[in-house]
Design a protein around this motif. Sequence first.
Motif, PDB file in Angstrom:
ATOM      1  N   ALA A 119       6.388  -9.128 -43.812  1.00 58.48           N
ATOM      2  CA  ALA A 119       7.527  -9.669 -43.071  1.00 58.48           C
ATOM      3  C   ALA A 119       7.117 -10.032 -41.645  1.00 58.48           C
ATOM      4  O   ALA A 119       7.529 -11.079 -41.115  1.00 58.48           O
ATOM      5  N   PHE A 120       6.317  -9.199 -41.011  1.00 51.56           N
ATOM      6  CA  PHE A 120       5.816  -9.483 -39.662  1.00 51.56           C
ATOM      7  C   PHE A 120       4.989 -10.766 -39.652  1.00 51.56           C
ATOM      8  O   PHE A 120       5.119 -11.610 -38.751  1.00 51.56           O
ATOM      9  N   LEU A 121       4.154 -10.947 -40.647  1.00 54.68           N
ATOM     10  CA  LEU A 121       3.355 -12.160 -40.770  1.00 54.68           C
ATOM     11  C   LEU A 121       4.256 -13.381 -40.900  1.00 54.68           C
ATOM     12  O   LEU A 121       4.030 -14.421 -40.265  1.00 54.68           O
ATOM     13  N   GLY A 122       5.304 -13.266 -41.716  1.00 53.46           N
ATOM     14  CA  GLY A 122       6.256 -14.363 -41.836  1.00 53.46           C
ATOM     15  C   GLY A 122       6.939 -14.677 -40.524  1.00 53.46           C
ATOM     16  O   GLY A 122       7.142 -15.849 -40.172  1.00 53.46           O
ATOM     17  N   THR A 132      13.035 -21.675 -39.855  1.00 52.03           N
ATOM     18  CA  THR A 132      13.997 -20.670 -40.276  1.00 52.03           C
ATOM     19  C   THR A 132      13.270 -19.553 -41.026  1.00 52.03           C
ATOM     20  O   THR A 132      12.386 -19.823 -41.843  1.00 52.03           O
ATOM     21  N   LEU A 133      13.641 -18.296 -40.750  1.00 50.55           N
ATOM     22  CA  LEU A 133      12.991 -17.152 -41.384  1.00 50.55           C
ATOM     23  C   LEU A 133      13.984 -16.371 -42.238  1.00 50.55           C
ATOM     24  O   LEU A 133      15.035 -15.940 -41.758  1.00 50.55           O
ATOM     25  N   SER A 134      13.629 -16.166 -43.506  1.00 47.84           N
ATOM     26  CA  SER A 134      14.409 -15.324 -44.417  1.00 47.84           C
ATOM     27  C   SER A 134      13.519 -14.192 -44.906  1.00 47.84           C
ATOM     28  O   SER A 134      12.380 -14.431 -45.318  1.00 47.84           O
ATOM     29  N   LEU A 135      14.041 -12.974 -44.869  1.00 47.64           N
ATOM     30  CA  LEU A 135      13.272 -11.796 -45.262  1.00 47.64           C
ATOM     31  C   LEU A 135      13.957 -11.068 -46.420  1.00 47.64           C
ATOM     32  O   LEU A 135      15.176 -10.868 -46.402  1.00 47.64           O
ATOM     33  N   ASP A 136      13.156 -10.666 -47.387  1.00 50.62           N
ATOM     34  CA  ASP A 136      13.620  -9.816 -48.479  1.00 50.62           C
ATOM     35  C   ASP A 136      12.989  -8.448 -48.259  1.00 50.62           C
ATOM     36  O   ASP A 136      11.783  -8.269 -48.469  1.00 50.62           O
ATOM     37  N   ILE A 137      13.779  -7.468 -47.827  1.00 46.93           N
ATOM     38  CA  ILE A 137      13.254  -6.152 -47.444  1.00 46.93           C
ATOM     39  C   ILE A 137      13.439  -5.180 -48.600  1.00 46.93           C
ATOM     40  O   ILE A 137      14.565  -4.841 -48.982  1.00 46.93           O
ATOM     41  N   ARG A 138      12.312  -4.717 -49.146  1.00 53.06           N
ATOM     42  CA  ARG A 138      12.337  -3.852 -50.325  1.00 53.06           C
ATOM     43  C   ARG A 138      12.116  -2.385 -49.992  1.00 53.06           C
ATOM     44  O   ARG A 138      12.240  -1.518 -50.858  1.00 53.06           O
ATOM     45  N   ASP A 139      11.753  -2.086 -48.749  1.00 55.55           N
ATOM     46  CA  ASP A 139      11.527  -0.701 -48.353  1.00 55.55           C
ATOM     47  C   ASP A 139      11.593  -0.631 -46.831  1.00 55.55           C
ATOM     48  O   ASP A 139      11.428  -1.640 -46.142  1.00 55.55           O
ATOM     49  N   LEU A 140      11.842   0.569 -46.302  1.00 58.06           N
ATOM     50  CA  LEU A 140      11.835   0.797 -44.854  1.00 58.06           C
ATOM     51  C   LEU A 140      10.509   1.460 -44.512  1.00 58.06           C
ATOM     52  O   LEU A 140      10.385   2.683 -44.505  1.00 58.06           O
ATOM     53  N   PHE A 141       9.518   0.631 -44.235  1.00 58.45           N
ATOM     54  CA  PHE A 141       8.148   1.117 -44.115  1.00 58.45           C
ATOM     55  C   PHE A 141       7.996   2.125 -42.984  1.00 58.45           C
ATOM     56  O   PHE A 141       7.391   3.187 -43.167  1.00 58.45           O
ATOM     57  N   ARG A 142       8.525   1.799 -41.823  1.00 56.74           N
ATOM     58  CA  ARG A 142       8.338   2.690 -40.668  1.00 56.74           C
ATOM     59  C   ARG A 142       8.922   4.063 -40.953  1.00 56.74           C
ATOM     60  O   ARG A 142       8.265   5.097 -40.741  1.00 56.74           O
ATOM     61  N   GLU A 143      10.143   4.122 -41.438  1.00 63.03           N
ATOM     62  CA  GLU A 143      10.793   5.396 -41.715  1.00 63.03           C
ATOM     63  C   GLU A 143      10.046   6.162 -42.802  1.00 63.03           C
ATOM     64  O   GLU A 143       9.841   7.377 -42.700  1.00 63.03           O
ATOM     65  N   SER A 144       9.607   5.453 -43.835  1.00 56.87           N
ATOM     66  CA  SER A 144       8.912   6.102 -44.945  1.00 56.87           C
ATOM     67  C   SER A 144       7.569   6.673 -44.514  1.00 56.87           C
ATOM     68  O   SER A 144       7.246   7.825 -44.815  1.00 56.87           O
ATOM     69  N   ILE A 145       6.781   5.881 -43.787  1.00 64.33           N
ATOM     70  CA  ILE A 145       5.438   6.331 -43.433  1.00 64.33           C
ATOM     71  C   ILE A 145       5.498   7.491 -42.443  1.00 64.33           C
ATOM     72  O   ILE A 145       4.699   8.439 -42.518  1.00 64.33           O
ATOM     73  N   LEU A 146       6.466   7.474 -41.537  1.00 59.84           N
ATOM     74  CA  LEU A 146       6.568   8.573 -40.580  1.00 59.84           C
ATOM     75  C   LEU A 146       7.072   9.849 -41.244  1.00 59.84           C
ATOM     76  O   LEU A 146       6.709  10.958 -40.826  1.00 59.84           O
TER      77      LEU A 146
END
Length: 406
Positions: A119-122, A132-146
């Motif tokens: 998503a950051f790369l996009g 225009t940017l559209s994101l499909d977010i399948r997980d909360l990476f920051r919260e999960s990894i921490l």
Amino acid sequence: MTILYLTYFFDPDLSAGSFRNTPFVDELARQLTPADTIHVITTQPNRYSSFSMSAPAREERSPADGARVWVERVSVPAHGGSMASQIWSFISYFQAVHRLTHNHRYDRVMASSSRLFTAFLGARIARRQHSTLSLDIRDLFRESILDVLTNRPLKRLLDPVLSAVERYTFGQAQHINLVSAGFLPYFKSYRQANYSFFTNGIDDEFLAAFCPTSDSKQPNSFRTILYAGNIGEGQGLHTIIPQAARLLGMNYRFVVIGDGGARHKLETAVTADGVTNVELHPPVSRHELCDAYAQADYLFVHLNDLDAFRRVLPSKLFEYGATDKPILAGVSGYAAQFIRTHLDNTLLFAPGNAAELARLVNQTPYYRQTRPHFVQQFQRRPIMADMARHWLSPAPVFQQTASKQA
């Protein structure tokens, strides 16, 4: 119109990301015209080192009367599931995407991301090209990894970095789809985006594979409890399966099909507990997976007992729900709420609580039951069709679109 579509996993890779993004791109193409182009940049299949397959580096997959679809697959270094090896693999993808997009102009950038950095790369490319940017977010990476990390100094180092990446990424998006409605509170500060909640769904392979079956087990034969999927810290299988296998005894057998960064923890825990009614197998094709589901008595899903996983909705539930088999679900939060609303014949227990799992299995009469309403509501194809129409239509900001999981 020219669309750039970024996804780390795509057909023929074995992953929830591949199973979601491949039909979605196909649906986008069907809803566009031959004058439009979709440029997909993904990776060569790499989800599991124990399940290899080949795919062309460049492929056209354009439907009749639809958009032209060019898929480019980047070769990335093999990884064994460790964080360091996955970072190195993604750096290779990151660099290749910048190289492959340098001389192209895109009207829209779309990215599907479970680990944030796709998503950051996009967001980087969309900002550079004023697209225009559209994101499909399948997980909360920051919260999960921490939540998963136990190294406190590393967590203190990563938190501000990941927070900055999140703010930049989500703040750039005009539209954000959340695969779980449980994610929404996390995004309350990004009010510039239009939100939707199109879930994962049941693929055609599973719709065609299952029909009601009668229980033909003999009184003295064992019951099979099947888990098939990723074996990572998020699933926490090592915290539950060995103890549950011991408590249930030899009348039950756990069969685990898959691979991932925490597989060695599960293997170690099984050995340490001395249980002999747990079998571990490598990943298999989807055809073989359907056969495994058909032969199982119970289908098992589990999420680690961490705050981050109270928001997620496991994609595995949609495959399981297409069968007539009882589901054993060790989940909490939004996933538990979803199960109570949509999935009959599910034994729900607290994550990590092997004693509760064993009690429910022993005290609940075994039966099989089809779930026709669930199957009707959560077929992948119509969900992807609705999502494609939403992403391709102009939409006002601040709108929260009705979803398939309402």
